[in-house]
Design an enzyme around this catalytic site. Structure first.
Site, PDB file in Angstrom:
ATOM      1  N   LYS A 185       0.842  -1.192   0.000  1.00  0.00           N
ATOM      2  CA  LYS A 185       0.000   0.000   0.000  1.00  0.00           C
ATOM      3  C   LYS A 185       0.879   1.245   0.000  1.00  0.00           C
ATOM      4  O   LYS A 185       1.573   1.512   0.982  1.00  0.00           O
ATOM      5  CB  LYS A 185      -0.920   0.052   1.220  1.00  0.00           C
ATOM      6  CG  LYS A 185      -1.986   1.155   1.088  1.00  0.00           C
ATOM      7  CD  LYS A 185      -2.602   1.574   2.408  1.00  0.00           C
ATOM      8  CE  LYS A 185      -1.789   2.624   3.116  1.00  0.00           C
ATOM      9  NZ  LYS A 185      -1.809   3.954   2.438  1.00  0.00           N
ATOM     10  N   GLY A 237       7.167   4.573   8.537  1.00  0.00           N
ATOM     11  CA  GLY A 237       6.274   5.700   8.783  1.00  0.00           C
ATOM     12  C   GLY A 237       6.448   6.220  10.196  1.00  0.00           C
ATOM     13  O   GLY A 237       7.519   6.104  10.799  1.00  0.00           O
ATOM     14  N   SER A 238       5.389   6.777  10.733  1.00  0.00           N
ATOM     15  CA  SER A 238       5.465   7.429  12.036  1.00  0.00           C
ATOM     16  C   SER A 238       5.524   6.422  13.172  1.00  0.00           C
ATOM     17  O   SER A 238       5.023   5.299  13.063  1.00  0.00           O
ATOM     18  CB  SER A 238       4.248   8.340  12.239  1.00  0.00           C
ATOM     19  OG  SER A 238       3.071   7.574  12.438  1.00  0.00           O
ATOM     20  N   THR A 239       6.123   6.839  14.282  1.00  0.00           N
ATOM     21  CA  THR A 239       6.206   5.986  15.456  1.00  0.00           C
ATOM     22  C   THR A 239       4.829   5.663  16.001  1.00  0.00           C
ATOM     23  O   THR A 239       4.565   4.533  16.434  1.00  0.00           O
ATOM     24  CB  THR A 239       7.070   6.670  16.528  1.00  0.00           C
ATOM     25  OG1 THR A 239       8.412   6.794  16.033  1.00  0.00           O
ATOM     26  CG2 THR A 239       7.083   5.879  17.822  1.00  0.00           C
ATOM     27  N   GLU A 240       3.929   6.636  15.964  1.00  0.00           N
ATOM     28  CA  GLU A 240       2.572   6.419  16.484  1.00  0.00           C
ATOM     29  C   GLU A 240       1.878   5.280  15.743  1.00  0.00           C
ATOM     30  O   GLU A 240       1.299   4.375  16.353  1.00  0.00           O
ATOM     31  CB  GLU A 240       1.759   7.707  16.362  1.00  0.00           C
ATOM     32  CG  GLU A 240       0.332   7.574  16.856  1.00  0.00           C
ATOM     33  CD  GLU A 240      -0.489   8.847  16.662  1.00  0.00           C
ATOM     34  OE1 GLU A 240      -1.701   8.802  16.919  1.00  0.00           O
ATOM     35  OE2 GLU A 240       0.093   9.876  16.246  1.00  0.00           O
ATOM     36  N   GLY A 242       3.369   2.987  13.935  1.00  0.00           N
ATOM     37  CA  GLY A 242       4.143   1.785  14.179  1.00  0.00           C
ATOM     38  C   GLY A 242       3.728   1.072  15.455  1.00  0.00           C
ATOM     39  O   GLY A 242       3.644  -0.161  15.496  1.00  0.00           O
ATOM     40  N   GLU A 259      10.334   0.655  10.555  1.00  0.00           N
ATOM     41  CA  GLU A 259      11.293   1.763  10.450  1.00  0.00           C
ATOM     42  C   GLU A 259      10.505   3.033  10.682  1.00  0.00           C
ATOM     43  O   GLU A 259       9.694   3.430   9.845  1.00  0.00           O
ATOM     44  CB  GLU A 259      11.980   1.756   9.076  1.00  0.00           C
ATOM     45  CG  GLU A 259      13.223   2.612   9.024  1.00  0.00           C
ATOM     46  CD  GLU A 259      12.993   3.972   8.404  1.00  0.00           C
ATOM     47  OE1 GLU A 259      12.791   4.940   9.174  1.00  0.00           O
ATOM     48  OE2 GLU A 259      13.007   4.079   7.171  1.00  0.00           O
ATOM     49  N   CYS A 293      13.306  10.467   7.811  1.00  0.00           N
ATOM     50  CA  CYS A 293      13.259   9.921   9.175  1.00  0.00           C
ATOM     51  C   CYS A 293      14.598  10.043   9.879  1.00  0.00           C
ATOM     52  O   CYS A 293      14.651  10.235  11.092  1.00  0.00           O
ATOM     53  CB  CYS A 293      12.825   8.459   9.138  1.00  0.00           C
ATOM     54  SG  CYS A 293      11.146   8.195   8.540  1.00  0.00           S
ATOM     55  N   GLU A 390       9.755  15.025  16.485  1.00  0.00           N
ATOM     56  CA  GLU A 390      10.124  14.991  15.079  1.00  0.00           C
ATOM     57  C   GLU A 390       9.282  16.008  14.305  1.00  0.00           C
ATOM     58  O   GLU A 390       8.058  15.907  14.252  1.00  0.00           O
ATOM     59  CB  GLU A 390       9.905  13.589  14.499  1.00  0.00           C
ATOM     60  CG  GLU A 390      10.390  13.450  13.071  1.00  0.00           C
ATOM     61  CD  GLU A 390      10.209  12.046  12.536  1.00  0.00           C
ATOM     62  OE1 GLU A 390      11.100  11.567  11.799  1.00  0.00           O
ATOM     63  OE2 GLU A 390       9.177  11.422  12.834  1.00  0.00           O
TER      64      GLU A 390
END
Length: 479
Positions: A185, A237-240, A242, A259, A293, A390
């Site tokens: 995606k 993508g974003s930590t949230e 993830g 990542e 990132c 970030e």
């Protein structure tokens, strides 16, 4: 500083090279088909104009794609000798090279990054990943994971908008080399080069179902991650997000690599070559508008050279040209979306409110589009949001230190751990600092250097697992 008496003449690349179509379809089981979701509208972030309408997937389309990938895995791809799989990857790599100019222009239109970056960095490196992994396809028994490592099955992959085609290559190339099939995606705002890549898969004669591309919003990514037919999940993508994915796959038996975000420290010691360091600092934070990132968004400078370095840095940043991404002279392009521009604006406002000293490049900005001037904050303290969160934009936070030990302590004072940079003439200091830094990648007297033979990944809230190199193969093998 004496201002230059001359300016660069515009040098625009032709957008016609992109072969932009008014509409695109998703790619499932070797064919382009309409999806069941609401169509996406791809916007040019530099002009805010509509580029194309993109058919998006529904949850039932996710199921169809995963089933197609499973059939291809069981009937064709996993049983194919590695040397035969390698031929397909070589073909894909060569076709990316042949269509490089088209892909570069399309990437800049859809993403907003300068054409010289998509042309000279993104597209060549994407091709290099397919070449590299093609070489591994018949040598997996020598990768160090046993004499006969087996593929996992169907890989569900979700990629971000900052490096659309390059992140696709990072994900798909190792998956295919190891014998897996893929449902990918692309990001909601940047699906176009992924769908042209699907054309390349057709050109290469890739068997139907081996690669499937499903445009869509976050709900489609979530459906793909949760699908019981997926054996491996890879997300950048974003930590949230993830963290949400990790919760979703917990207990499912699916293999997972993440990542995620970063807040990298770029450390400049007092013996560093300052002019070289300034170039590395600029590349570390203003490359791709700071949409990286592993961007060097925290600059740690030894106190004795801080004033001199900041003066050199401001002089250099003043020369950066912000504007049309298709102009070959542009250094900093457009922010990818209005949403991201709003986030950058809000976080920089917090820097002002918390007492940091803001310096913004006086460069002119286009009247239309999503643009943000390169910005440097000095007198930054570790408690400030701009030092902790970030920003994902062209914004640099500058902190100072007195001793090497203080530099390491400040660099490691973050929940992230993706990358770091060290600037010094002492090789012993480089090795010492690299051992002390909690970061997946440490660059010495350079920054943002990537190679498909070298693994990349992070620690802590920057994720886990590695992509690239021999180590990156493990994520797609049953070991």
């Amino acid at each position: 500083m004496i201002d230059s008496p001359w300016e660069y003449a515009p040098a625009p690349e032709s957008r016609d090279i992109a072969n932009l179509k008014p509409s695109y379809q998703m790619f499932v089981d070797g064919a382009f088909v309409d999806g069941g979701g609401e169509p996406l509208k791809s916007i040019n972030p530099a002009t805010e104009e509509l580029l194309a309408e993109v058919s998006s997937a529904s949850e039932s389309d996710v199921d169809t794609a995963v089933r197609a990938a499973r059939r291809a895995f069981e009937d064709t791809w996993s049983t194919m000798p590695g040397r035969e799989r390698a031929k397909y990857l070589f073909r894909i790599a060569r076709l990316i090279q042949e269509r490089a100019r088209e892909l570069a222009v399309l990437e800049s239109l859809d993403n907003g990054k300068p054409i010289k970056e998509s042309r000279d960095a993104d597209i060549p490196t994407a091709a290099a990943h397919f070449f590299h992994h093609a070489g591994w396809a018949d040598k997996l028994g020598y990768a160090g994971y046993g004499p006969d490592p087996r593929p996992l099955g169907v890989a569900g992959q979700v990629i971000p908008w900052n490096f659309p085609l390059l992140m696709l290559a990072w994900k798909i190339a190792p998956a295919l080399a190891c014998g897996n099939t893929v449902v990918l995606k692309p990001a909601e705002t940047t699906p176009l080069t992924a769908l042209v890549f699907a054309e390349i898969c057709q050109q290469a004669g890739l068997p139907p179902g081996v690669v499937n591309i499903l445009p869509g919003a976050g709900d489609i990514g979530a459906a793909l991650v949760a699908h019981p037919g997926v054996d491996k999940v890879a997300f950048t993508g974003s930590t949230e997000v993830g963290k949400q994915i990790q919760r979703s796959v917990a207990g499912s038996g699916k293999k997972l690599t993440l990542e995620l975000g970063g807040k990298a420290a770029n450390i400049v010691f007092d013996d560093a070559p300052l002019d070289q360091a300034v170039e590395g600092i600029v590349n570390g934070i203003f490359f791709n508008q700071g949409h990286v990132c592993c961007a060097g968004s925290r600059l740690l400078v030894q106190e004795s050279i801080a004033d001199e370095l900041l003066e050199k840095l401001r002089i250099r940043v003043r020369t950066l040209r912000v504007g049309d991404p298709l102009d070959k002279n542009t250094d900093v392009g457009a922010i990818n979306s209005a949403e991201q521009l709003s986030k950058i604006t809000e976080l920089t406002a917090s820097g002002d409110a918390e007492g940091a000293q803001r310096w913004t490049s006086p460069c002119p900005l286009p009247e239309k589009g999503f643009f943000f001037s390169p910005t440097v904050f000095s007198d930054v303290h570790q408690s400030m949001r701009i030092a902790r969160e970030e920003i994902f934009g062209p914004v640099l936070s500058v902190l100072t230190f007195r001793t090497p030990a203080e530099a390491i302590a400040k660099a490691n004072n973050t929940p992230y751990g993706l990358s770091a940079g060290i600037w010094t003439e002492k090789g012993s200091r480089i090795l010492w600092a690299a051992q002390q830094l909690r970061a997946g990648v440490v660059w010495a007297n350079t920054f943002n250097r990537f190679d498909p033979t070298a693994p990349f990944g992070g620690y802590q809230e920057s994720g886990f697992g590695r992509e690239g190199g021999r180590a990156g193969l493990e994520a797609y093998l049953d070991v």
